[in-house]
Design a protein around this motif. Structure first.
Motif, PDB file in Angstrom:
ATOM      1  N   VAL A  31       0.865  -1.175   0.000  1.00 36.12           N
ATOM      2  CA  VAL A  31       0.000   0.000   0.000  1.00 36.12           C
ATOM      3  C   VAL A  31       0.903   1.226   0.000  1.00 36.12           C
ATOM      4  O   VAL A  31       1.887   1.292   0.745  1.00 36.12           O
ATOM      5  N   TYR A  32       0.555   2.210  -0.846  1.00 34.62           N
ATOM      6  CA  TYR A  32       1.355   3.415  -1.029  1.00 34.62           C
ATOM      7  C   TYR A  32       0.543   4.661  -0.691  1.00 34.62           C
ATOM      8  O   TYR A  32      -0.659   4.706  -0.922  1.00 34.62           O
ATOM      9  N   ASP A  88       5.118   6.771  -1.627  1.00 33.87           N
ATOM     10  CA  ASP A  88       5.933   6.039  -0.653  1.00 33.87           C
ATOM     11  C   ASP A  88       5.179   4.817  -0.154  1.00 33.87           C
ATOM     12  O   ASP A  88       3.991   4.889   0.160  1.00 33.87           O
ATOM     13  N   LYS A  89       5.895   3.697  -0.054  1.00 32.15           N
ATOM     14  CA  LYS A  89       5.277   2.492   0.505  1.00 32.15           C
ATOM     15  C   LYS A  89       5.023   2.738   1.990  1.00 32.15           C
ATOM     16  O   LYS A  89       5.920   3.136   2.719  1.00 32.15           O
ATOM     17  N   ILE A  90       3.791   2.496   2.418  1.00 28.09           N
ATOM     18  CA  ILE A  90       3.454   2.728   3.823  1.00 28.09           C
ATOM     19  C   ILE A  90       3.174   1.441   4.572  1.00 28.09           C
ATOM     20  O   ILE A  90       3.118   1.434   5.794  1.00 28.09           O
ATOM     21  N   GLY A  91       2.993   0.366   3.877  1.00 34.68           N
ATOM     22  CA  GLY A  91       2.692  -0.903   4.531  1.00 34.68           C
ATOM     23  C   GLY A  91       2.137  -1.889   3.529  1.00 34.68           C
ATOM     24  O   GLY A  91       2.335  -1.742   2.328  1.00 34.68           O
ATOM     25  N   GLU A  92       1.455  -2.892   4.064  1.00 38.49           N
ATOM     26  CA  GLU A  92       0.835  -3.879   3.193  1.00 38.49           C
ATOM     27  C   GLU A  92      -0.472  -4.350   3.802  1.00 38.49           C
ATOM     28  O   GLU A  92      -0.701  -4.197   5.006  1.00 38.49           O
ATOM     29  N   ILE A  93      -1.307  -4.910   2.954  1.00 33.67           N
ATOM     30  CA  ILE A  93      -2.588  -5.422   3.423  1.00 33.67           C
ATOM     31  C   ILE A  93      -2.336  -6.725   4.167  1.00 33.67           C
ATOM     32  O   ILE A  93      -1.794  -7.678   3.609  1.00 33.67           O
ATOM     33  N   GLU A  94      -2.693  -6.715   5.437  1.00 33.81           N
ATOM     34  CA  GLU A  94      -2.517  -7.888   6.292  1.00 33.81           C
ATOM     35  C   GLU A  94      -3.743  -8.790   6.261  1.00 33.81           C
ATOM     36  O   GLU A  94      -3.634  -9.997   6.423  1.00 33.81           O
ATOM     37  N   ASP A  95      -4.907  -8.170   6.082  1.00 35.26           N
ATOM     38  CA  ASP A  95      -6.146  -8.935   6.109  1.00 35.26           C
ATOM     39  C   ASP A  95      -7.271  -8.081   5.549  1.00 35.26           C
ATOM     40  O   ASP A  95      -7.081  -6.896   5.268  1.00 35.26           O
ATOM     41  N   ASP A 134       1.065  -0.242 -12.310  1.00 28.48           N
ATOM     42  CA  ASP A 134       2.489   0.078 -12.438  1.00 28.48           C
ATOM     43  C   ASP A 134       3.239  -0.083 -11.119  1.00 28.48           C
ATOM     44  O   ASP A 134       4.419  -0.429 -11.117  1.00 28.48           O
ATOM     45  N   LYS A 135       2.566   0.177 -10.004  1.00 30.94           N
ATOM     46  CA  LYS A 135       3.174   0.031  -8.676  1.00 30.94           C
ATOM     47  C   LYS A 135       3.079  -1.404  -8.182  1.00 30.94           C
ATOM     48  O   LYS A 135       3.826  -1.813  -7.300  1.00 30.94           O
ATOM     49  N   GLY A 136       2.099  -2.135  -8.699  1.00 31.59           N
ATOM     50  CA  GLY A 136       1.865  -3.483  -8.195  1.00 31.59           C
ATOM     51  C   GLY A 136       1.290  -3.448  -6.791  1.00 31.59           C
ATOM     52  O   GLY A 136       1.499  -4.373  -6.003  1.00 31.59           O
ATOM     53  N   GLY A 137       0.571  -2.355  -6.497  1.00 33.70           N
ATOM     54  CA  GLY A 137       0.006  -2.216  -5.164  1.00 33.70           C
ATOM     55  C   GLY A 137      -1.120  -1.205  -5.159  1.00 33.70           C
ATOM     56  O   GLY A 137      -1.488  -0.649  -6.196  1.00 33.70           O
ATOM     57  N   SER A 173      -2.256  11.459   2.733  1.00 30.34           N
ATOM     58  CA  SER A 173      -0.839  11.777   2.878  1.00 30.34           C
ATOM     59  C   SER A 173      -0.209  10.855   3.930  1.00 30.34           C
ATOM     60  O   SER A 173      -0.925  10.246   4.739  1.00 30.34           O
ATOM     61  N   GLU A 174       1.095  10.797   3.917  1.00 31.48           N
ATOM     62  CA  GLU A 174       1.797   9.987   4.908  1.00 31.48           C
ATOM     63  C   GLU A 174       1.511  10.495   6.320  1.00 31.48           C
ATOM     64  O   GLU A 174       1.348   9.717   7.253  1.00 31.48           O
ATOM     65  N   GLU A 175       1.397  11.802   6.469  1.00 29.24           N
ATOM     66  CA  GLU A 175       1.101  12.381   7.786  1.00 29.24           C
ATOM     67  C   GLU A 175      -0.290  11.959   8.261  1.00 29.24           C
ATOM     68  O   GLU A 175      -0.465  11.615   9.434  1.00 29.24           O
ATOM     69  N   GLN A 176      -1.275  11.999   7.370  1.00 31.28           N
ATOM     70  CA  GLN A 176      -2.622  11.556   7.736  1.00 31.28           C
ATOM     71  C   GLN A 176      -2.597  10.101   8.196  1.00 31.28           C
ATOM     72  O   GLN A 176      -3.257   9.741   9.164  1.00 31.28           O
ATOM     73  N   LEU A 177      -1.854   9.288   7.488  1.00 30.43           N
ATOM     74  CA  LEU A 177      -1.792   7.873   7.827  1.00 30.43           C
ATOM     75  C   LEU A 177      -1.089   7.640   9.165  1.00 30.43           C
ATOM     76  O   LEU A 177      -1.506   6.796   9.953  1.00 30.43           O
TER      77      LEU A 177
END
Length: 125
Positions: free
Chosen positions: A21-22, A27-34, A74-77, A83-87
């Motif tokens: 997840v971007y 910027d990559k911020i993480g990934e889907i865990e579930d 293109d990102k594969g995600g 924004s990163e700050e919101q997240l």
């Protein structure tokens, strides 16, 4: 039938879990865990996205409204319109907290924080 963006409308959960997840800045911020599902109304409540941590320690889990994720080939995600700050400031939970009260508290907090229309009350009078 494809979505307006040309994506399929059906996807197996096993293909989603583990997908990166971007943020809007790319910027990559993480990934889907579930993926949290509501069995009674056949809706996806939210994606569980893991941020940070190392080898499973210190990781934060965020409920992100499913409709907020847009797959970018293109990102594969998935890209989220935040924004990163919101997240970083978003409500975070343990996995146990995500399922407490059938996930309603985490779902409501996420939809309120991200200001996403509540799918479960749309059209209700």
């Amino acid at each position: 039938m494809p979505t307006p963006d040309g994506h399929t409308t059906a996807i197996r959960a096993s293909r989603v879990i583990g997908t990166d997840v971007y943020s809007t800045s790319g910027d990559k911020i993480g990934e889907i865990e579930d993926v949290m599902l509501n069995k009674l109304d056949n809706q996806i409540m939210f994606a569980v996205v893991g941020f940070g941590g190392f080898l499973g320690f210190g990781e934060k889990f965020h409920a992100i409204p499913w409709a907020s994720l847009d797959y970018e080939k293109d990102k594969g995600g998935y890209i989220v319109p935040f924004s990163e700050e919101q997240l970083k400031q978003a409500p975070s939970h343990s996995l146990k907290e995500l399922t407490k009260d059938d996930g309603a508290a985490a779902r409501d907090a996420a939809f309120d924080y991200y200001k996403v229309e509540r799918y479960w009350v749309v059209g209700a009078d």
